[in-house]
Design a protein around this motif. Structure first.
Motif, PDB file in Angstrom:
ATOM      1  N   ASP A  49      57.025  48.574  37.892  1.00  0.00           N
ATOM      2  CA  ASP A  49      57.967  50.081  37.281  1.00  0.00           C
ATOM      3  C   ASP A  49      59.973  48.953  37.311  1.00  0.00           C
ATOM      4  N   ARG A  50      59.497  47.565  37.399  1.00  0.00           N
ATOM      5  CA  ARG A  50      60.371  46.803  37.708  1.00  0.00           C
ATOM      6  C   ARG A  50      60.613  45.707  36.630  1.00  0.00           C
ATOM      7  N   GLY A  51      59.551  46.113  36.101  1.00  0.00           N
ATOM      8  CA  GLY A  51      59.689  44.940  34.268  1.00  0.00           C
ATOM      9  C   GLY A  51      58.974  44.015  34.527  1.00  0.00           C
ATOM     10  N   PHE A  52      57.508  43.674  35.528  1.00  0.00           N
ATOM     11  CA  PHE A  52      56.811  43.355  35.747  1.00  0.00           C
ATOM     12  C   PHE A  52      55.393  43.905  35.475  1.00  0.00           C
ATOM     13  N   PRO A  53      54.456  42.951  34.263  1.00  0.00           N
ATOM     14  CA  PRO A  53      53.353  43.126  34.725  1.00  0.00           C
ATOM     15  C   PRO A  53      52.242  42.731  35.770  1.00  0.00           C
ATOM     16  N   VAL A  54      51.120  43.816  36.037  1.00  0.00           N
ATOM     17  CA  VAL A  54      50.598  43.878  37.339  1.00  0.00           C
ATOM     18  C   VAL A  54      49.208  43.585  36.770  1.00  0.00           C
ATOM     19  N   VAL A  55      48.360  42.608  37.433  1.00  0.00           N
ATOM     20  CA  VAL A  55      46.900  42.905  37.396  1.00  0.00           C
ATOM     21  C   VAL A  55      45.980  43.397  38.457  1.00  0.00           C
ATOM     22  N   ARG A  56      45.029  44.083  38.437  1.00  0.00           N
ATOM     23  CA  ARG A  56      44.656  44.435  39.783  1.00  0.00           C
ATOM     24  C   ARG A  56      42.864  44.332  39.415  1.00  0.00           C
ATOM     25  N   VAL A  57      41.989  44.086  40.011  1.00  0.00           N
ATOM     26  CA  VAL A  57      40.685  43.361  40.338  1.00  0.00           C
ATOM     27  C   VAL A  57      39.518  45.193  40.855  1.00  0.00           C
ATOM     28  N   HIS A  58      39.001  45.632  40.578  1.00  0.00           N
ATOM     29  CA  HIS A  58      38.671  46.986  41.003  1.00  0.00           C
ATOM     30  C   HIS A  58      37.180  46.160  42.163  1.00  0.00           C
ATOM     31  N   PHE A  59      36.461  45.203  41.372  1.00  0.00           N
ATOM     32  CA  PHE A  59      35.571  45.245  41.707  1.00  0.00           C
ATOM     33  C   PHE A  59      35.147  43.723  43.051  1.00  0.00           C
ATOM     34  N   PRO A  60      34.486  43.985  44.407  1.00  0.00           N
ATOM     35  CA  PRO A  60      34.681  43.336  45.315  1.00  0.00           C
ATOM     36  C   PRO A  60      34.700  41.497  44.841  1.00  0.00           C
ATOM     37  N   ARG A  61      35.085  40.718  45.455  1.00  0.00           N
ATOM     38  CA  ARG A  61      35.011  39.525  45.353  1.00  0.00           C
ATOM     39  C   ARG A  61      33.591  38.848  45.845  1.00  0.00           C
ATOM     40  N   SER A  62      34.065  39.375  46.832  1.00  0.00           N
ATOM     41  CA  SER A  62      31.893  39.780  47.220  1.00  0.00           C
ATOM     42  C   SER A  62      30.785  39.867  46.700  1.00  0.00           C
ATOM     43  N   TYR A  63      31.399  40.952  45.459  1.00  0.00           N
ATOM     44  CA  TYR A  63      29.977  40.664  44.323  1.00  0.00           C
ATOM     45  C   TYR A  63      30.093  39.453  43.292  1.00  0.00           C
ATOM     46  N   ILE A  64      31.083  39.385  43.086  1.00  0.00           N
ATOM     47  CA  ILE A  64      31.667  38.039  42.171  1.00  0.00           C
ATOM     48  C   ILE A  64      32.990  37.529  42.187  1.00  0.00           C
ATOM     49  N   ASP A  65      33.386  36.785  42.496  1.00  0.00           N
ATOM     50  CA  ASP A  65      34.766  35.983  42.313  1.00  0.00           C
ATOM     51  C   ASP A  65      35.290  35.533  41.902  1.00  0.00           C
ATOM     52  N   VAL A  66      36.804  35.773  41.055  1.00  0.00           N
ATOM     53  CA  VAL A  66      37.276  35.368  39.553  1.00  0.00           C
ATOM     54  C   VAL A  66      38.276  34.168  40.244  1.00  0.00           C
ATOM     55  N   ASN A  67      38.353  34.248  41.819  1.00  0.00           N
ATOM     56  CA  ASN A  67      39.157  32.947  41.477  1.00  0.00           C
ATOM     57  C   ASN A  67      38.284  31.643  41.172  1.00  0.00           C
ATOM     58  N   ARG A  68      37.150  31.300  40.502  1.00  0.00           N
ATOM     59  CA  ARG A  68      36.512  30.542  40.886  1.00  0.00           C
ATOM     60  C   ARG A  68      35.893  30.217  39.446  1.00  0.00           C
ATOM     61  N   GLU A  69      35.198  29.079  39.577  1.00  0.00           N
ATOM     62  CA  GLU A  69      34.916  28.255  37.642  1.00  0.00           C
ATOM     63  C   GLU A  69      34.110  29.371  37.447  1.00  0.00           C
ATOM     64  N   PRO A  70      33.593  29.758  36.194  1.00  0.00           N
ATOM     65  CA  PRO A  70      32.495  30.631  35.682  1.00  0.00           C
ATOM     66  C   PRO A  70      30.981  30.697  36.240  1.00  0.00           C
ATOM     67  N   TYR A  71      30.850  29.234  36.416  1.00  0.00           N
ATOM     68  CA  TYR A  71      29.812  28.840  37.146  1.00  0.00           C
ATOM     69  C   TYR A  71      29.823  28.195  38.331  1.00  0.00           C
ATOM     70  N   GLU A  72      30.625  28.601  39.231  1.00  0.00           N
ATOM     71  CA  GLU A  72      30.536  27.611  40.191  1.00  0.00           C
ATOM     72  C   GLU A  72      29.045  28.400  41.474  1.00  0.00           C
ATOM     73  N   LEU A  73      27.443  28.294  40.976  1.00  0.00           N
ATOM     74  CA  LEU A  73      26.516  28.711  41.212  1.00  0.00           C
ATOM     75  C   LEU A  73      25.412  27.778  42.514  1.00  0.00           C
ATOM     76  N   ASP A  74      25.060  28.525  43.720  1.00  0.00           N
ATOM     77  CA  ASP A  74      24.484  27.741  44.854  1.00  0.00           C
ATOM     78  C   ASP A  74      23.040  28.428  44.168  1.00  0.00           C
ATOM     79  N   PRO A  75      22.228  27.101  43.886  1.00  0.00           N
ATOM     80  CA  PRO A  75      20.573  26.977  43.427  1.00  0.00           C
ATOM     81  C   PRO A  75      20.067  27.853  44.381  1.00  0.00           C
TER      82      PRO A  75
END
Length: 294
Positions: free
Chosen positions: A66-92
């Motif tokens: 409302d003050r002129g700045f775009p806001v982005v929010r994620v609804h799914f939990p980071r414990s399910y998938i974490d978007v603040n990681r590389e796309p394929y940082e995976l533990d075999p």
């Protein structure tokens, strides 16, 4: 994964009617919509899973649109998938089946159990009862991770093309006390700029000066220097700046009860003051792409 039937329910981007400045506020870890199949597969209860959330951080910044700045929010939990990681940082060790050859299985974050599909929650508890099917993990990446980053990239490009530069403020919260007893007391705010590489120095300087003036204690890069989003989207020489802001949860919530504290509304006001201060940075001081090309 029927809880997320498309991009719009998985995450939300609220753009202002008119952009005041090329500043994007992003909350990637405040999601609290837990898929039922995830809860069923977990060996710990919902309350334990929620310890990984940046609870209410999306609410603290919601009014900035409302003050002129775009806001982005994620609804799914980071414990399910974490978007603040590389796309394929995976533990075999977590998966049944063979991971793609391009998966990063050796990062420090994977070693700590906090890859793209986390193995543990924030306090170190194991999440899953048994191994996850590889196709399930890859499906989460395709359905949630990639659409989020495509949308964030489009928003960043829009600002960059319109203004010549952009600042992504990646908003997080941290537990007031670390897992290690040897860790010193955490400040109220930790600014992460990947040790000076994700943005020009003026950006974290303004954050620090503004929050200090509002009575917060401020640290830089320890214990949080910024994750994948800060590193990936920060390219100061092209006018692309990313800074991570970690807020101590004790400031705005009761961590044990997971409830907003009496100071919650004041923190909302302080974030608005911070947004205003960042908006006052002259675009020329951000090393805009156009200016650099001349």
């Amino acid at each position: 994964m029927n809880e997320f039937d498309g991009e719009q329910s998985a995450f939300e981007i609220v753009e202002p009617a008119q952009w005041r400045a090329p500043i994007i506020f992003n909350s990637p870890h405040s999601g609290s919509v837990y898929p039922q199949d995830f809860l069923t597969a977990s060996r710990i209860d919902l309350e334990a899973l929620r310890r990984s959330e940046d609870s209410f951080m999306d609410e603290l910044i919601a009014g900035l649109s409302d003050r002129g700045f775009p806001v982005v929010r994620v609804h799914f939990p980071r414990s399910y998938i974490d978007v603040n990681r590389e796309p394929y940082e995976l533990d075999p060790r977590m998966f049944a089946g063979r991971l793609p050859s391009f998966a990063n299985t050796r990062s420090m974050r994977v070693a700590g159990g906090l890859g793209t599909i986390p193995r543990v929650v924030g306090d170190g508890q194991e999440i899953y009862r048994e191994r996850i099917d590889v196709d399930d993990a890859l499906g989460r990446i395709e359905a949630l991770y990639k659409p989020y980053h495509r949308a964030l990239r489009r928003l960043i490009n829009k600002a960059h093309q319109s203004f010549g530069s952009v600042i992504v403020v990646d908003c997080h919260s941290m537990p007031s006390i670390g897992l290690s007893r040897d860790e010193p007391r955490r400040p109220d705010v930790v600014i992460g700029d990947r040790y000076g590489t994700s943005c020009v120095a003026l950006v974290p300087d303004v954050v620090e000066q503004t929050m200090t003036a509002r009575g917060y204690s401020v640290g830089r890069n320890k214990p949080y220097a910024g994750g994948f989003i800060t590193e990936h989207y920060g390219n100061p020489s092209s006018g692309l700046h990313a800074v991570q802001v970690e807020l101590n949860r004790a400031i705005y919530m009761d961590e044990r009860l997971r409830a907003r504290s009496p100071r919650f509304d004041q923190v909302i006001d302080d974030f608005a003051i911070l947004a205003d201060a960042l908006a006052e940075i002259p675009l020329g001081d951000l090393g805009s792409f156009q200016a650099a090309a001349e």
